[in-house]
Write a protein that holds these residues in place. Structure first.
Motif, mmCIF file in Angstrom:
data_model
loop_
_atom_site.group_PDB
_atom_site.id
_atom_site.type_symbol
_atom_site.label_atom_id
_atom_site.label_comp_id
_atom_site.label_asym_id
_atom_site.label_seq_id
_atom_site.Cartn_x
_atom_site.Cartn_y
_atom_site.Cartn_z
ATOM 1 N N PRO A 232 25.567 -0.271 -29.312
ATOM 2 C CA PRO A 232 24.686 0.683 -28.631
ATOM 3 C C PRO A 232 23.853 1.520 -29.605
ATOM 4 O O PRO A 232 22.724 1.891 -29.280
ATOM 5 N N GLU A 233 24.366 1.769 -30.782
ATOM 6 C CA GLU A 233 23.604 2.525 -31.776
ATOM 7 C C GLU A 233 22.329 1.787 -32.174
ATOM 8 O O GLU A 233 21.295 2.398 -32.456
ATOM 9 N N ASP A 234 22.385 0.454 -32.178
ATOM 10 C CA ASP A 234 21.200 -0.329 -32.526
ATOM 11 C C ASP A 234 20.098 -0.170 -31.480
ATOM 12 O O ASP A 234 18.914 -0.310 -31.797
ATOM 13 N N ILE A 235 20.473 0.100 -30.238
ATOM 14 C CA ILE A 235 19.481 0.365 -29.193
ATOM 15 C C ILE A 235 18.661 1.593 -29.570
ATOM 16 O O ILE A 235 17.425 1.600 -29.457
ATOM 17 N N ARG A 236 19.331 2.620 -30.032
ATOM 18 C CA ARG A 236 18.631 3.848 -30.451
ATOM 19 C C ARG A 236 17.701 3.573 -31.629
ATOM 20 O O ARG A 236 16.605 4.134 -31.712
ATOM 21 N N LYS A 237 18.135 2.703 -32.545
ATOM 22 C CA LYS A 237 17.278 2.351 -33.687
ATOM 23 C C LYS A 237 16.002 1.657 -33.198
ATOM 24 O O LYS A 237 14.913 1.906 -33.718
ATOM 25 N N CYS A 238 16.150 0.789 -32.211
ATOM 26 C CA CYS A 238 14.985 0.095 -31.648
ATOM 27 C C CYS A 238 14.020 1.091 -31.012
ATOM 28 O O CYS A 238 12.799 0.990 -31.186
ATOM 29 N N GLU A 239 14.551 2.027 -30.265
ATOM 30 C CA GLU A 239 13.691 3.012 -29.604
ATOM 31 C C GLU A 239 12.979 3.886 -30.623
ATOM 32 O O GLU A 239 11.802 4.227 -30.440
ATOM 33 N N GLN A 240 13.655 4.207 -31.706
ATOM 34 C CA GLN A 240 13.016 4.987 -32.781
ATOM 35 C C GLN A 240 11.902 4.191 -33.416
ATOM 36 O O GLN A 240 10.823 4.719 -33.710
ATOM 37 N N ARG A 241 12.133 2.878 -33.658
ATOM 38 C CA ARG A 241 11.103 2.036 -34.253
ATOM 39 C C ARG A 241 9.899 1.902 -33.323
ATOM 40 O O ARG A 241 8.752 1.949 -33.781
ATOM 41 N N LEU A 242 10.152 1.719 -32.045
ATOM 42 C CA LEU A 242 9.060 1.591 -31.076
ATOM 43 C C LEU A 242 8.250 2.883 -30.993
ATOM 44 O O LEU A 242 7.035 2.841 -30.784
ATOM 45 N N ALA A 243 8.911 4.020 -31.161
ATOM 46 C CA ALA A 243 8.199 5.300 -31.126
ATOM 47 C C ALA A 243 7.233 5.426 -32.302
ATOM 48 O O ALA A 243 6.140 5.969 -32.178
ATOM 49 N N VAL A 244 7.634 4.855 -33.439
ATOM 50 C CA VAL A 244 6.770 4.887 -34.637
ATOM 51 C C VAL A 244 5.626 3.915 -34.480
ATOM 52 O O VAL A 244 4.470 4.205 -34.806
#
Length: 245
Positions: A232-244
């Motif tokens: 689940p932590e990797d989901i947050r990493k994806c959302e952070q990358r998409l925000a950038v």
């Protein structure tokens, strides 16, 4: 050249049950993977290969295509072999296996493995991607599979350990494996019929089976990294990358 891209997706996961349907910015992960793949040039068809009705329903809900596979598939390759048998692909058709946990895959990376077969017809029947590690934390993380290859970009070995090991220096490039495979339909049948390899079993890396039985794997080095979702932590990493992005 007929090129079919398949995204194997299963609901069960010991570390992250229901992973393909985990929402990323409001859309299930499998939808992100499918939509990214659809941007790649040179594809004839895209299907999600699954044995789960929940995943099937989600994919059809966003307009994607699904091929239902046997729940008894022992590995990702067995699921791919089941799917392409149902689809009636020809021996020389190209199959792209894009892991369903790569929601940020760059479409040009998919195009790279297709171009290998276009530029080197008949020289090999399996190819995959690598990326030079820039995040030092990944060097000794077994979740990031490392790879070494020869001067002609054919794989020598894949490992969860850091390879190569610099005895006298740490100043050298280390490459990790990205979960995109390409192979002919004929080779998928050959591969699926091979017994489990000793090294494959030790490292729990299916691609080692091909090397153990003497098959060559051509490597393309991508300019783009791709986060693989394992927790689940990797989901947050994806959302952070998409925000950038």
């Amino acid at each position: 050249m007929n090129v079919t891209l398949l995204i194997p997706a299963r609901y069960g996961s010991s570390r992250f049950p229901g992973k393909p349907l985990a929402p990323i910015n409001g859309k299930p992960m499998i939808q992100h993977v499918y939509e990214r793949a659809s941007l790649a040039k040179g594809l004839t068809n895209i299907y999600v290969a699954t044995d789960d009705e929940r995943i099937k329903s989600a994919v059809e809900g966003f307009g994607g295509k699904v091929v239902m596979t046997s729940p008894d598939a022992a590995s990702g390759t067995d699921r791919i072999n089941d799917a392409i048998t149902q689809l009636g692909l020809k021996d020389d058709d190209l199959v792209i296996n894009l892991q369903g946990d790569q929601p940020l895959i760059d479409p040009t990376s998919i195009e790279q493995v297709i171009s290998l077969f276009e530029r080197h017809p008949g020289e090999f029947e399996m190819a995959t991607l690598g990326f030079e590690i820039v995040n030092k934390a990944e060097l000794d993380d077994p979740m990031h599979v490392k790879m070494v290859f020869d001067n002609n970009n054919y794989a020598l070995y894949f490992s969860r350990a850091r390879i190569p090991f610099g005895r006298d220096t740490q100043d050298y490039p280390v490459y990790k494996h990205l979960g995109v495979y390409a192979y002919t339909r004929r080779f998928v049948q050959t591969f699926a019929a091979l017994p489990l390899g000793r090294l494959e079993d030790l490292e729990k890396l299916e691609q080692l089976r091909a090397l153990e039985y003497g098959h060559r794997i051509k490597i393309a080095i991508s300019a783009f990294d791709s986060i693989e979702v394992d927790t689940p932590e990797d989901i947050r990493k994806c959302e952070q990358r998409l925000a950038v992005d």
